[in-house]
Design an enzyme around this catalytic site. Structure first.
Site, PDB file in Angstrom:
ATOM      1  CG  ASP A  13      -2.038   0.996   1.112  1.00 20.33           C
ATOM      2  OD1 ASP A  13      -2.390   1.364  -0.032  1.00 20.33           O
ATOM      3  OD2 ASP A  13      -2.565   1.423   2.153  1.00 20.33           O
ATOM      4  CG  HIS A  30       0.083   1.838  -9.199  1.00 21.18           C
ATOM      5  ND1 HIS A  30      -0.143   1.408  -7.909  1.00 21.18           N
ATOM      6  CD2 HIS A  30      -1.025   2.545  -9.558  1.00 21.18           C
ATOM      7  CE1 HIS A  30      -1.332   1.846  -7.506  1.00 21.18           C
ATOM      8  NE2 HIS A  30      -1.874   2.544  -8.476  1.00 21.18           N
ATOM      9  CG  LEU A 124      10.121 -17.027  -3.942  1.00 27.88           C
ATOM     10  CD1 LEU A 124       9.819 -17.092  -2.441  1.00 27.88           C
ATOM     11  CD2 LEU A 124      10.733 -15.674  -4.303  1.00 27.88           C
TER      12      LEU A 124
END
Ligand code: FPP
Length: 236
Positions: A13, A30, A124
C-alpha cells in the site's frame, strides 16, 4: 537472521500517495512499486522464504479511475514479459490467487502463461493476489463445496477445516506466517481473512515504493525477535 518465515504475505500500500508526493501520477507510483516488488522477490529468494504472496489488485480496485485500472492491468503483461526468462533460470514458480476468469484478456493470458511456464519450478513461489477478495474467495469456496455435495463428490461429514482449505484460491499453500502492510494503515482490507487466523501482523509506515530490501528484512527480523523475547519471558 535467526528464523526465516515460510510464507510472507505483503499488502503493497502507498504507491498512489508516493507518486502524488513527488508531483507524479498514481500510475507512476505503481511503476515505482513494481521496482520495489522486484527487489523484495529477490530478497525473499535469497532469505530462503518459500512463499511470497503479493496483494497486487483487489476486487475493490476496479472502482479506481479507468486510466489507473488500465495501467494496473497492463503491469502483469509487461512484468512477465520481462521477468519470465529470469524466473525460469532462478527456479521461481508463479501462482495467482483470485478471479482470473474476469481479468482483461491480455492480462489473463499473461498470468496463465506465467503459471504454466513455471509450474514445474521448485524454488520460491510468488503468489500474486490478483482480482482478489477474501470474502468472494470464501463464497466461491462454499459454492464449489455445495456443488460437490450435490454431485456426491463430497459428503457434509467429510467437511472440515483442511477440506475447506482445498476450495480456496490458496489451495496447497500453508497459511502466511506473517502479513506485512506498508503505507501506515492498520487494516486487513479483505486480504487472506481465513488464512490469517494465526498470522503475525506487521504494519509499517513507509509507502510501498520506499519499502526496500533492508526495511523488509528488518520488519521480519523485528517480528521474530519480539516473538523470541516473549517466549524467553514465558520460559523464565
Ligand atoms: C495499493 O497502493 C497498491 C495497489 C493497488 C497496486 C499494487 C501493485 C503493485 C505494487 C505492482 C503489481 C505488479 C504486478 C506485476 C502484478 P495505493 O495505490 O492504494 O496507494 P495509496 O494508498 O497511496 O492510494
Amino acid at each position: 537472521m535467526k528464523y526465516v518465515p515460510k510464507h510472507v504475505a505483503l499488502i503493497m500500500d502507498g504507491n498512489g500517495r508516493w507518486g502524488k508526493l513527488r508531483g507524479l501520477s498514481r500510475s507512476e507510483g505503481h511503476y515505482a512499486g513494481t521496482q520495489t516488488m522486484e527487489e523484495l522477490i529477490d530478497a525473499s529468494a535469497e532469505m530462503g522464504i518459500e512463499i511470497l504472496t503479493l496483494y497486487a489488485f483487489s476486487t475493490e480496485n476496479w472502482k479506481r479511475p479507468q486510466d489507473e485500472v488500465n495501467y494496473l492491468m497492463s503491469l502483469p503483461i509487461k512484468f512477465f514479459n520481462k521477468k519470465l526468462p529470469e524466473f525460469m533460470k532462478r527456479n521461481i514458480k508463479i501462482l495467482i490467487s483470485g478471479d482470473i476468469e474476469n481479468l482483461p484478456k491480455g492480462t489473463r493470458n499473461a498470468v496463465l502463461k506465467a503459471m504454466d511456464k513455471t509450474k514445474n519450478n521448485t524454488g520460491l513461489i510468488v503468489n500474486f493476489a490478483l482480482n482478489y477478495s477474501s470474502r468472494s474467495e470464501i463464497v466461491h469456496a462454499i459454492t464449489d463445496i455445495l456443488k460437490d455435495v450435490k454431485e456426491q463428490k463430497l459428503t457434509l461429514d467429510q467437511l472440515d477445516e483442511s477440506v475447506f482449505d482445498n476450495y480456496l484460491y490458496t489451495k496447497g499453500l500453508p497459511d502466511p506466517d506473517i502479513i506485512i502492510r506498508t503505507g501506515g494503515e492498520k487494516r486487513v482490507s479483505n486480504f487472506l481473512m481465513w488464512q490469517a487466523a494465526d498470522s503475525e501482523l506487521c504494519f509499517v509506515d513507509e509507502l510501498f515504493p520506499d519499502f526496500k530490501r533492508e526495511l523488509y528484512i528488518r520488519a521480519i527480523e523485528d517480528v521474530y525477535q519480539n516473538h523470541e523475547a516473549t517466549l524467553n519471558e514465558w520460559v523464565v
